[in-house]
Every structure is written in C-alpha cells, then in structure tokens.
Design a protein around this motif. Structure first.
Motif, PDB file in Angstrom:
ATOM      1  N   LYS A   6       0.824  -1.201   0.000  1.00  0.00           N
ATOM      2  CA  LYS A   6       0.000   0.000   0.000  1.00  0.00           C
ATOM      3  C   LYS A   6       0.864   1.259   0.000  1.00  0.00           C
ATOM      4  CE  LYS A   6      -2.394   0.619   3.757  1.00  0.00           C
ATOM      5  NZ  LYS A   6      -3.429   0.445   4.796  1.00  0.00           N
ATOM      6  N   ILE A   7       0.349   2.278  -0.663  1.00  0.00           N
ATOM      7  CA  ILE A   7       0.948   3.617  -0.666  1.00  0.00           C
ATOM      8  C   ILE A   7      -0.012   4.550   0.061  1.00  0.00           C
ATOM      9  CG2 ILE A   7       1.632   5.572  -2.122  1.00  0.00           C
ATOM     10  CD1 ILE A   7       2.225   3.437  -4.337  1.00  0.00           C
ATOM     11  N   ILE A   8       0.521   5.390   0.944  1.00  0.00           N
ATOM     12  CA  ILE A   8      -0.282   6.366   1.669  1.00  0.00           C
ATOM     13  C   ILE A   8       0.072   7.764   1.181  1.00  0.00           C
ATOM     14  CG2 ILE A   8      -0.954   7.285   3.921  1.00  0.00           C
ATOM     15  CD1 ILE A   8      -1.693   4.379   3.634  1.00  0.00           C
ATOM     16  N   THR A   9      -0.942   8.558   0.861  1.00  0.00           N
ATOM     17  CA  THR A   9      -0.738   9.970   0.535  1.00  0.00           C
ATOM     18  C   THR A   9      -1.549  10.816   1.511  1.00  0.00           C
ATOM     19  OG1 THR A   9      -2.521   9.837  -1.120  1.00  0.00           O
ATOM     20  CG2 THR A   9      -0.263   9.553  -1.908  1.00  0.00           C
ATOM     21  N   PHE A  10      -1.086  12.042   1.731  1.00  0.00           N
ATOM     22  CA  PHE A  10      -1.709  12.921   2.730  1.00  0.00           C
ATOM     23  C   PHE A  10      -1.688  14.347   2.213  1.00  0.00           C
ATOM     24  CE2 PHE A  10      -1.007  15.551   6.701  1.00  0.00           C
ATOM     25  CZ  PHE A  10      -2.291  15.423   7.203  1.00  0.00           C
ATOM     26  N   GLY A  11      -2.869  14.952   2.040  1.00  0.00           N
ATOM     27  CA  GLY A  11      -2.888  16.321   1.546  1.00  0.00           C
ATOM     28  C   GLY A  11      -4.282  16.792   1.189  1.00  0.00           C
ATOM     29  N   GLU A  12      -4.345  18.043   0.803  1.00  0.00           N
ATOM     30  CA  GLU A  12      -5.619  18.710   0.539  1.00  0.00           C
ATOM     31  C   GLU A  12      -6.257  18.237  -0.768  1.00  0.00           C
ATOM     32  OE1 GLU A  12      -7.306  23.274   0.780  1.00  0.00           O
ATOM     33  OE2 GLU A  12      -5.274  22.968   0.006  1.00  0.00           O
ATOM     34  N   VAL A  13      -7.576  18.109  -0.757  1.00  0.00           N
ATOM     35  CA  VAL A  13      -8.359  17.891  -1.964  1.00  0.00           C
ATOM     36  C   VAL A  13      -9.045  19.204  -2.318  1.00  0.00           C
ATOM     37  CG1 VAL A  13     -10.279  16.636  -3.026  1.00  0.00           C
ATOM     38  CG2 VAL A  13      -8.705  15.453  -1.480  1.00  0.00           C
ATOM     39  N   LEU A  14      -8.901  19.626  -3.564  1.00  0.00           N
ATOM     40  CA  LEU A  14      -9.452  20.889  -4.032  1.00  0.00           C
ATOM     41  C   LEU A  14     -10.481  20.659  -5.136  1.00  0.00           C
ATOM     42  CD1 LEU A  14      -6.099  22.846  -4.382  1.00  0.00           C
ATOM     43  CD2 LEU A  14      -7.885  23.395  -2.731  1.00  0.00           C
ATOM     44  N   LEU A  15     -11.455  21.549  -5.197  1.00  0.00           N
ATOM     45  CA  LEU A  15     -12.406  21.570  -6.300  1.00  0.00           C
ATOM     46  C   LEU A  15     -11.907  22.565  -7.336  1.00  0.00           C
ATOM     47  CD1 LEU A  15     -15.184  20.924  -7.609  1.00  0.00           C
ATOM     48  CD2 LEU A  15     -16.124  22.807  -6.248  1.00  0.00           C
ATOM     49  N   ARG A  16     -11.646  22.079  -8.536  1.00  0.00           N
ATOM     50  CA  ARG A  16     -11.178  22.938  -9.627  1.00  0.00           C
ATOM     51  C   ARG A  16     -12.353  23.315 -10.522  1.00  0.00           C
ATOM     52  NH1 ARG A  16      -7.197  20.719 -14.431  1.00  0.00           N
ATOM     53  NH2 ARG A  16      -8.224  21.786 -16.151  1.00  0.00           N
ATOM     54  N   PHE A 128      -0.100   2.908   8.744  1.00  0.00           N
ATOM     55  CA  PHE A 128       1.103   2.397   8.072  1.00  0.00           C
ATOM     56  C   PHE A 128       1.308   0.896   8.265  1.00  0.00           C
ATOM     57  CE2 PHE A 128       3.056   6.871   8.548  1.00  0.00           C
ATOM     58  CZ  PHE A 128       2.615   7.233   7.288  1.00  0.00           C
ATOM     59  N   LYS A 129       0.339   0.223   8.885  1.00  0.00           N
ATOM     60  CA  LYS A 129       0.512  -1.195   9.215  1.00  0.00           C
ATOM     61  C   LYS A 129       0.842  -2.037   7.988  1.00  0.00           C
ATOM     62  CE  LYS A 129      -1.843  -5.112  11.398  1.00  0.00           C
ATOM     63  NZ  LYS A 129      -3.106  -5.581  12.036  1.00  0.00           N
ATOM     64  N   ASP A 130       0.124  -1.826   6.893  1.00  0.00           N
ATOM     65  CA  ASP A 130       0.341  -2.617   5.676  1.00  0.00           C
ATOM     66  C   ASP A 130       0.956  -1.789   4.557  1.00  0.00           C
ATOM     67  OD1 ASP A 130      -0.831  -4.960   6.785  1.00  0.00           O
ATOM     68  OD2 ASP A 130      -2.814  -4.093   6.425  1.00  0.00           O
ATOM     69  N   ALA A 131       1.576  -0.671   4.912  1.00  0.00           N
ATOM     70  CA  ALA A 131       2.111   0.241   3.899  1.00  0.00           C
ATOM     71  C   ALA A 131       3.620   0.092   3.768  1.00  0.00           C
ATOM     72  CB  ALA A 131       1.761   1.682   4.261  1.00  0.00           C
ATOM     73  N   GLY A 132       4.132   0.537   2.628  1.00  0.00           N
ATOM     74  CA  GLY A 132       5.570   0.525   2.419  1.00  0.00           C
ATOM     75  C   GLY A 132       6.105   1.854   1.934  1.00  0.00           C
ATOM     76  N   LEU A 133       5.198   2.793   1.564  1.00  0.00           N
ATOM     77  CA  LEU A 133       5.651   4.083   1.056  1.00  0.00           C
ATOM     78  C   LEU A 133       4.649   5.172   1.445  1.00  0.00           C
ATOM     79  CD1 LEU A 133       7.389   4.946  -2.224  1.00  0.00           C
ATOM     80  CD2 LEU A 133       5.318   6.238  -1.650  1.00  0.00           C
ATOM     81  N   PHE A 134       5.202   6.324   1.814  1.00  0.00           N
ATOM     82  CA  PHE A 134       4.398   7.497   2.151  1.00  0.00           C
ATOM     83  C   PHE A 134       4.869   8.647   1.274  1.00  0.00           C
ATOM     84  CE2 PHE A 134       3.889  11.397   4.837  1.00  0.00           C
ATOM     85  CZ  PHE A 134       2.509  11.429   4.842  1.00  0.00           C
ATOM     86  N   HIS A 135       3.908   9.355   0.660  1.00  0.00           N
ATOM     87  CA  HIS A 135       4.250  10.484  -0.212  1.00  0.00           C
ATOM     88  C   HIS A 135       3.654  11.770   0.338  1.00  0.00           C
ATOM     89  CE1 HIS A 135       5.145  12.772  -3.828  1.00  0.00           C
ATOM     90  NE2 HIS A 135       3.891  13.198  -3.843  1.00  0.00           N
TER      91      HIS A 135
END
Length: 337
Positions: A6-16, A128-135
């Motif tokens: 799994k990959i985890i990402t963290f950040g804002e979602v915007l309406l364009r 992060f239990k089953d994750a290997g990458l964070f962006h």
C-alpha cells in the motif's frame, strides 16, 4: 525498491472550476469541475496504474465533500480514513491559456476543510501497518498548523517503521500564512524523508544555497542536500522548457548512488492540460521505483509526465502500457485498431 502492499498519501483535496475550450472567465457561461490536489493526484495516478493507494485528508461535511469522496473512489483510492469537517472544501479557478497567453489561477482555500483537519484523530501507526511508502509535498505543511502537525506525526511514524518516504518540497511562499517559516519546516521534514523529488531550485530555496542550474550544479546540490539531510538517498528532478502555453519540452535527471542519470527530452506540441503534470511525474517515479531500476523508473516518470499534458483534468489517466510505449520511442500517436 521492493514492491509493497500500500501507498499512503496525505494532503488537501481541491475543487477545480474551469471554463471550457480555453475561454476567459469573462466570456464563459458554464464551468467544468474536477477534484484534484497534488497529493491526491499522485495517489489517483498510482491507483490507475494498479497500485493500492490510501489518501488521508479532510473534506467538507456536505454534498461537495461527498462528491470528492466519490471521485476518489472512482479512481480506486481507499478513502476510509478521510475526515469530514464543517468547513468548505478548498477551490481554485483555472483559466487555461493557449500559445503565448498564460494560464491563470485564483485560489479560495483559506480556512478550508483540510486546513481544519484534526491530526490527533489520525493513528499513523495503524495507517502504516500494511504500507511501504508514504508520499508528501511541501504544500501540505504550508496550509495550517494542524496540517503541519499531522504531516510531522506521519513522518515520525513512517521513519520508525522503515517506510520509503518520497518528498516533493513544492515550496510556495504565498501559502505560508500561519506563522512558521517555510524553509525551516521543509528542511526538517525533508530530513525525515528518503527520496527527494525536486531539483536545484528547490534545494536552493530550502537550504538557502545558490547552486547553478546546469548538470554540475545539480550534482553538487544533490550532494549538499544528502549531506544536510542524510536520510535522503536519491534525488530526482524534472526539467521543463516552455516555448508557449501549448508547447513544452521535458526531461528527467537524477543523482542516485553517487551517479548522474538522465533521460532524452520529450516534446509536447499540443498541450491539453498542464495541471497535474508534476504529480504525474511523481506518480510515474514511485511506480517505476517499485517495479524497475532507478534509470528505467526515471524514464517511466518522464513519459508519464509527458502524457499527462494530453489529459484533461488534474489526474493522469494513462495506463502502464501507454507510458511504456512512449518510453520506447513510440510518440507518433497512431490510431490503435
């Protein structure tokens, strides 16, 4: 980089919001809309490429937030940890330029939903239990103190678990409005990362250096970054030459294992949408590093970035096969029957 679940990402979602057909806002009678945001764009592109992705954010507790969640689900993103808060989702309006007329963006994101995320409610060790990458990108800690605290906690946990951490510093000075100094924060957070997606400009901004933009300057800047932030083991950069809003050239370069590598330049003569092209590069690189060696990963990232210029919206919707074809030099765009 070994393939992980799994990959985890963290950040804002915007309406364009954007007028169609390269119209100016003053002549538009309707607006197209898309959901995006740099970290979500990366996650969505990776999900389209077949990776398992989870995006953590906060959206508005209304029909707009529901639509954002629906959009992410359609890409294949796990949204089970997204918070709902009583603040509006951030927005931006884009006038798409053409030829010598530049695109223009106006943001409406102050005190938005992501700025009011509740970091104490995120259990990063569990995420992060089953994750290997964070962006992550430098936009996130610029949004608010809460976003910064959430990201820092994520990086501390990711480091403790030995995850690969990709950092795209994306320093935007106009975003830092809540009291912290951007350069200091980004240096701290890059120090908790393992892969740097950026070049001389970003290194100069964060470390307040003055390396030149040529190949030798890039190599020296990369070495300096690794000395200042020893966790960083690889540096990947994208070089863009803009002949006009509609005509771009790009190539990738990297400094890996004390060796410089670079790609051929790709030319895009009919740009459909430039938004999200850097995110497509980051997603292509992450995918590439999970499946190929560093040199092939860099070429994959460059091809993914080039193809995103042909896709309307914030997210790169091309397949692994399409990217691979461009990597192999098939840029004629012939019809497939």
């Amino acid at each position: 980089m070994a393939k992980v679940q799994k990959i985890i990402t963290f950040g804002e979602v915007l309406l364009r919001l954007s007028p169609a057909e390269n119209r100016k806002l003053s002549q538009a009678k309707s607006l197209d809309f898309f959901f995006g945001g740099t970290e979500m764009n990366v996650g969505a592109s990776l999900a389209v490429l077949g990776e398992s992705v989870k995006h953590i954010t906060a959206v508005s507790n209304d029909i707009v937030g529901d639509a954002a969640l629906s959009s992410m689900r359609q890409y294949g993103i796990d949204v089970s940890s997204v918070q709902k808060v009583n603040h509006p989702i951030g927005q931006y309006l884009l006038e798409v330029g053409s030829d010598m007329r530049s695109s223009q963006i106006a943001y409406n994101r102050l005190n938005g939903s992501f700025a009011n995320i509740q970091p104490e409610k995120i259990n990063w060790d569990s995420e992060f239990k089953d994750a290997g990458l964070f962006h992550w990108t430098g936009i996130t800690p610029a949004i608010s103190e809460a976003a910064y605290q959430g990201l820092k906690a994520a990086l501390v946990s990711a480091n403790a678990k030995g995850l690969h951490v990709t950092a795209d510093p994306a320093y935007r000075s106009n975003l830092w409005q809540y009291g912290r100094k951007g350069q200091e924060v980004l240096k701290e957070l890059v120090g908790l990362s393992t892969i740097f997606i950026g070049g001389v400009n970003e290194i100069n901004e964060i470390l307040e250096t003055s390396f030149s933009l040529d190949k030798d300057g890039f190599i020296e800047a990369s070495k300096h970054l690794m000395a200042e932030c020893p966790n960083i083991k690889q540096v990947f950069d994208k070089i863009r030459t803009g002949l006009s809003a509609s005509w771009q050239k790009i190539y990738g370069r990297a400094f890996v294992e004390n060796t410089y590598i670079g790609t051929d330049e790709l030319e895009i003569t009919q740009v459909i949408d430039r938004i999200g092209t850097g995110d497509a590069y980051a997603a292509g690189l992450i995918y590439g590093l999970r499946h190929f060696d560093a040199e092939k990963a860099l070429n994959f990232a460059n091809a993914a970035c080039a193809l995103k210029h042909t896709i309307l919206g914030d997210v790169n919707l091309v397949s692994v096969a399409e990217i691979t074809e461009v990597m192999q030099g098939n840029t004629g765009g012939r019809i497939k029957r």
